[in-house]
Enzyme design. Structure first.
Site, PDB file in Angstrom:
ATOM      1  N   LYS A 101       0.863  -1.187   0.000  1.00 39.76           N
ATOM      2  CA  LYS A 101       0.000   0.000   0.000  1.00 39.76           C
ATOM      3  C   LYS A 101       0.898   1.235   0.000  1.00 39.76           C
ATOM      4  O   LYS A 101       1.737   1.402   0.875  1.00 39.76           O
ATOM      5  CB  LYS A 101      -0.898  -0.012   1.232  1.00 39.76           C
ATOM      6  CG  LYS A 101      -1.771   1.225   1.353  1.00 39.76           C
ATOM      7  CD  LYS A 101      -2.696   1.121   2.557  1.00 39.76           C
ATOM      8  CE  LYS A 101      -3.521   2.384   2.715  1.00 39.76           C
ATOM      9  NZ  LYS A 101      -4.433   2.293   3.858  1.00 39.76           N
ATOM     10  N   LYS A 146      -2.190  -1.449  -3.775  1.00 44.29           N
ATOM     11  CA  LYS A 146      -3.065  -0.293  -3.686  1.00 44.29           C
ATOM     12  C   LYS A 146      -2.251   1.000  -3.765  1.00 44.29           C
ATOM     13  O   LYS A 146      -1.225   1.087  -3.095  1.00 44.29           O
ATOM     14  CB  LYS A 146      -3.801  -0.366  -2.344  1.00 44.29           C
ATOM     15  CG  LYS A 146      -4.687   0.801  -2.047  1.00 44.29           C
ATOM     16  CD  LYS A 146      -5.213   0.686  -0.651  1.00 44.29           C
ATOM     17  CE  LYS A 146      -5.982   1.950  -0.342  1.00 44.29           C
ATOM     18  NZ  LYS A 146      -6.452   2.026   1.004  1.00 44.29           N
TER      19      LYS A 146
END
Ligand code: PBG
Length: 339
Positions: A208, A261
């Site tokens: 992320k 992400k």
């Protein structure tokens, strides 16, 4: 003989038949026969924002068509989502009160815990995934406990583990830690196993990035940090090998699904992760990616529906097995129309 342009392929000489790559593009049936990537409703996970109260539904101004909803509305929404053929939702909670240690996150009667119970009662077949993080629950908006200038790791992961346990006790089918602290997957796996939840999978936000694309989400989840940023735990957008180390670590600690992400600016990471580990791989098509498409479409600058489908197809082509996306319902409607 010319040397081939691509090793292993043949180059064309004057006497050889003319290679026409357009032949298989001439009609839709032909195109559908050679199509390499097919989007399916089974690929989608739909994010939902749940708030306290009753009969409350408010659009997020930076995310057209996305709402903060109270539990009663969330349940109705989940009935629709299931009917449409989308297999899963991921829940984000916005508590009434926030404090320094994010107590609302691991309260048995917390907002996500309430919503999970209500959804599983009404729509048991829908897969309920819960986002495990503290940022929506802390008064300072950070993902963990703050001491001085530091967002502390080891104490925070204990709280995240408690949060994951209470979500699971409320009936969650899967938990998704989104904090990016070290050791959280192990802490969550241990507490779930100790409490009889050996079969509850963990989808880890494994790679992320510290991204500007989360802007609209922070309005939706009311989780903007009041000072500082998330760069001491989320990844530097410039790094790719480090993403593989993050993903590897989560797999070692027991992650069942690994996530990259955001999605579209990190398609190379999705591909590397899929090729390297062959794990079930998720990609989060985040709020900023969604809102950019919506805004440009509202201005008449792009064909929103077409760009949405292209974006999702690109994410899948890069190697994602599943996509967390605010487009899930709209894209499902398009897929139905195409049938
Ligand atoms: C953290 C979390 C965030 C998102 C999902 N989980 C925001 C952040 O890290 O600041 C972003 C999702 C999106 O932008 O759609 N709990």
């Amino acid at each position: 003989m010319q040397t081939p342009l691509v090793p292993g392929t043949y180059s064309r000489t004057e006497t050889e038949p003319f290679k026409r790559l357009r032949r298989t593009r001439m009609t839709e049936p032909l195109r559908s026969m050679v199509r390499e990537t097919e989007l399916s409703k089974n690929d989608f996970i739909y994010p939902l924002f749940v708030v306290e109260g009753k009969n409350f539904k408010k659009e997020v101004s930076s995310m057209p068509g996305v709402y903060q909803m109270s539990v009663d509305h969330i349940v109705r929404e989940c009935v629709d989502v299931k009917k449409m053929g989308i297999p899963a939702v991921i829940l984000f909670g916005i508590p009434k009160e926030k404090d320094e240690v994010g107590s609302g996150a691991y309260d048995e009667l917390g907002i996500v815990q309430q919503a999970t119970r209500a959804i599983k009662k009404e729509v048991p077949e829908l897969v309920v995934i819960t986002d495990v993080c503290l940022c929506e629950y802390t008064s300072h908006g950070h993902c963990g406990i703050v001491r001085g200038n530091e967002i502390v790791n080891d104490e925070s992961i204990e709280l995240l583990a408690k949060e994951a346990l209470t979500h699971t006790q409320a009936g969650a089918d899967m938990v998704a830690p989104s904090d990016m602290f070290d050791g959280r997957v192990k802490a969550i796996r241990s507490i779930l196993d100790e409490n009889g939840f050996k079969n509850i999978p963990i989808m880890s936000y494994a790679a992320k990035y510290a991204s500007g694309f989360y802007g609209p989400f922070r309005e939706a989840a009311e989780s903007t940090p009041h000072f500082g940023d998330r760069r001491s735990h989320q990844m530097d957008p410039a790094n790719s090998n480090e993403a593989l180390r993050e993903v590897e670590q989560d797999i070692i600690e027991g992650a069942d699904i690994v996530m990259v992400k955001p999605a579209t600016p990190y398609l190379d990471i999705i591909r590397r992760v899929k090729d390297r580990f062959g794990m079930p791989t998720a990609a989060y098509n985040v709020s900023g990616e969604f809102s950019m498409v919506k805004a440009a479409a509202q201005n008449g600058w792009i064909d929103g529906e077409r760009v949405m489908m292209e974006m999702l197809t690109g994410i899948k082509r890069a190697g994602a097995d599943m996509i967390l996306t605010y487009f899930a319902k709209e894209a499902s409607a398009v897929l139905d129309k195409q049938k």
